[in-house]
Design a protein around this motif. Structure first.
Motif, PDB file in Angstrom:
ATOM      1  N   GLU A   7       0.332   8.372   8.875  1.00 49.14           N
ATOM      2  CA  GLU A   7       0.087   9.646   8.194  1.00 49.14           C
ATOM      3  C   GLU A   7      -1.075   9.479   7.223  1.00 49.14           C
ATOM      4  O   GLU A   7      -1.052   8.593   6.369  1.00 49.14           O
ATOM      5  CB  GLU A   7       1.358  10.072   7.447  1.00 49.14           C
ATOM      6  CG  GLU A   7       1.201  11.224   6.491  1.00 49.14           C
ATOM      7  CD  GLU A   7       0.781  12.508   7.175  1.00 49.14           C
ATOM      8  OE1 GLU A   7      -0.352  12.969   6.910  1.00 49.14           O
ATOM      9  OE2 GLU A   7       1.567  13.051   7.987  1.00 49.14           O
ATOM     10  N   GLY A  13       2.450  10.780   2.910  1.00 51.21           N
ATOM     11  CA  GLY A  13       2.682   9.396   3.318  1.00 51.21           C
ATOM     12  C   GLY A  13       3.495   8.626   2.293  1.00 51.21           C
ATOM     13  O   GLY A  13       4.433   7.898   2.637  1.00 51.21           O
ATOM     14  N   TRP A  29       3.697   1.954   6.174  1.00 50.61           N
ATOM     15  CA  TRP A  29       2.867   3.158   6.182  1.00 50.61           C
ATOM     16  C   TRP A  29       1.423   2.794   6.510  1.00 50.61           C
ATOM     17  O   TRP A  29       0.817   1.960   5.836  1.00 50.61           O
ATOM     18  CB  TRP A  29       2.963   3.851   4.833  1.00 50.61           C
ATOM     19  CG  TRP A  29       2.028   5.016   4.635  1.00 50.61           C
ATOM     20  CD1 TRP A  29       1.538   5.843   5.589  1.00 50.61           C
ATOM     21  CD2 TRP A  29       1.493   5.461   3.380  1.00 50.61           C
ATOM     22  NE1 TRP A  29       0.722   6.792   5.031  1.00 50.61           N
ATOM     23  CE2 TRP A  29       0.670   6.585   3.671  1.00 50.61           C
ATOM     24  CE3 TRP A  29       1.641   5.042   2.059  1.00 50.61           C
ATOM     25  CZ2 TRP A  29      -0.011   7.284   2.684  1.00 50.61           C
ATOM     26  CZ3 TRP A  29       0.964   5.738   1.066  1.00 50.61           C
ATOM     27  CH2 TRP A  29       0.146   6.843   1.373  1.00 50.61           C
ATOM     28  N   ARG A  31      -2.476   4.603   7.428  1.00 53.48           N
ATOM     29  CA  ARG A  31      -3.182   5.853   7.128  1.00 53.48           C
ATOM     30  C   ARG A  31      -4.144   6.299   8.225  1.00 53.48           C
ATOM     31  O   ARG A  31      -4.693   7.397   8.144  1.00 53.48           O
ATOM     32  CB  ARG A  31      -3.940   5.701   5.803  1.00 53.48           C
ATOM     33  CG  ARG A  31      -3.004   5.521   4.604  1.00 53.48           C
ATOM     34  CD  ARG A  31      -3.741   4.916   3.405  1.00 53.48           C
ATOM     35  NE  ARG A  31      -2.886   4.808   2.234  1.00 53.48           N
ATOM     36  CZ  ARG A  31      -1.972   3.849   2.065  1.00 53.48           C
ATOM     37  NH1 ARG A  31      -1.774   2.945   3.015  1.00 53.48           N
ATOM     38  NH2 ARG A  31      -1.244   3.812   0.968  1.00 53.48           N
TER      39      ARG A  31
END
Length: 223
Positions: A7, A13, A29, A31
Motif C-alpha cells: 500500500e 499503510g 508493509w 510501499r
C-alpha cells in the motif's frame, strides 16, 4: 497470520500495519509494487493485502505476476474503484477477494480470515520442481519459462514423477498409475516413455532432471 501489505498511502499503510499487528498478526508493509512483489516471491505469507493503485505498477499486474510464478498466496485487493467491472477485473486477475475503500477494519479482518480458510486446504493447480512447472489446469509444462509439448501419457508420467519429486519411483508404480497394469513384461514400454520424456524435459539443458536409479526406477530431482 503472517501478512504482507502492499500500500503506497502512508496513512492507510501505517494504520493497517498497526491494526493488523494489534490483532495478533505479523505484518510487513511495502510501499511499492516492485518491493512487494519481491517480498511475495521470496517469502512465505499467509495472505496479501494489495492496493490496486500503486506508484510504479498496478495491483492487478502484481497479482498476475505472482500467479504466473505459481505463488498461490491468498490476495485481498483494496481499491477506491467500486464498480462491478472493477471488482470483476480484480478477481479475474487472480485475487481471492475485493474490498472497496473506505472500509471497516473488522470487515478486513473477517475477509482475511475467510480467504485464508478457503485457500488453506485448496490443492495447488501447479507442481513445481526447480525450473520445471506443470500447470494442471491448463495442461501446460514449462522449463525456464519455455513451453514443452508433451503427449497425454508423457504429461501424466511427468505429473506422477513431480508428485514424488526426490523419491525413487519404480517401474511397477508407473505401470499401475498409468495403465492399471501389472508391471511384468511391460518394463520396455516404461523405458520408452521415460526416454521420450527425458528428451523433451532435459534436451538442451545442462542439468538433467530425470535420473535413472539402476535396478530400482527413476527419480525427478534437482542437484
Amino acid at each position: 497470520m503472517k501478512l504482507l501489505v502492499i500500500e503506497d498511502d502512508p496513512v492507510l499503510g501505517k494504520a493497517l500495519e498497526r491494526g493488523l499487528s494489534e490483532a495478533g498478526h505479523f505484518c510487513q508493509w511495502e510501499r511499492t509494487g516492485k518491493s512487494g512483489l519481491e517480498q511475495a516471491s521470496t517469502q512465505q505469507f499467509d495472505a496479501l493485502v494489495l492496493d490496486v493503485m500503486l506508484p510504479d505498477t498496478t495491483g492487478m499486474e502484481v497479482v498476475r505476476k505472482i500467479r504466473h510464478d505459481g505463488i498461490g498466496t491468498p490476495v485481498l485487493m483494496l481499491t477506491a474503484l467500486g464498480s462491478v467491472d472493477d471488482r470483476v477485473a480484480g478477481l479475474n486477475s487472480g485475487a481471492d477477494d475485493y474490498l472497496v475503500k473506505p472500509f471497516a477494519f473488522p470487515e478486513l479482518l473477517a475477509r482475511l480470515d475467510a480467504i485464508s480458510r478457503r485457500t488453506k486446504d485448496r490443492p495447488s493447480s501447479q507442481l513445481k520442481v526447480g525450473p520445471l512447472v506443470l500447470d494442471l489446469t491448463n495442461r501446460k509444462v514449462t522449463r525456464n519459462d519455455s513451453e514443452l509439448s508433451l503427449t497425454p501419457t508423457e504429461f501424466s508420467l511427468l505429473e506422477f514423477l513431480m508428485r514424488y519429486a526426490g523419491q525413487v519411483v519404480t517401474r511397477k508404480m508407473l505401470c499401475e498409475h498409468l495403465w492399471e497394469s501389472d508391471w511384468e513384461g511391460v518394463t520396455n514400454v516404461v523405458e520408452v516413455h521415460i526416454n521420450r520424456l527425458r528428451g523433451k524435459i532435459d534436451r538442451g539443458f545442462s542439468e538433467p532432471l530425470i535420473q535413472t536409479v539402476r535396478g530400482r526406477g527413476y527419480v525427478l530431482r534437482t542437484t
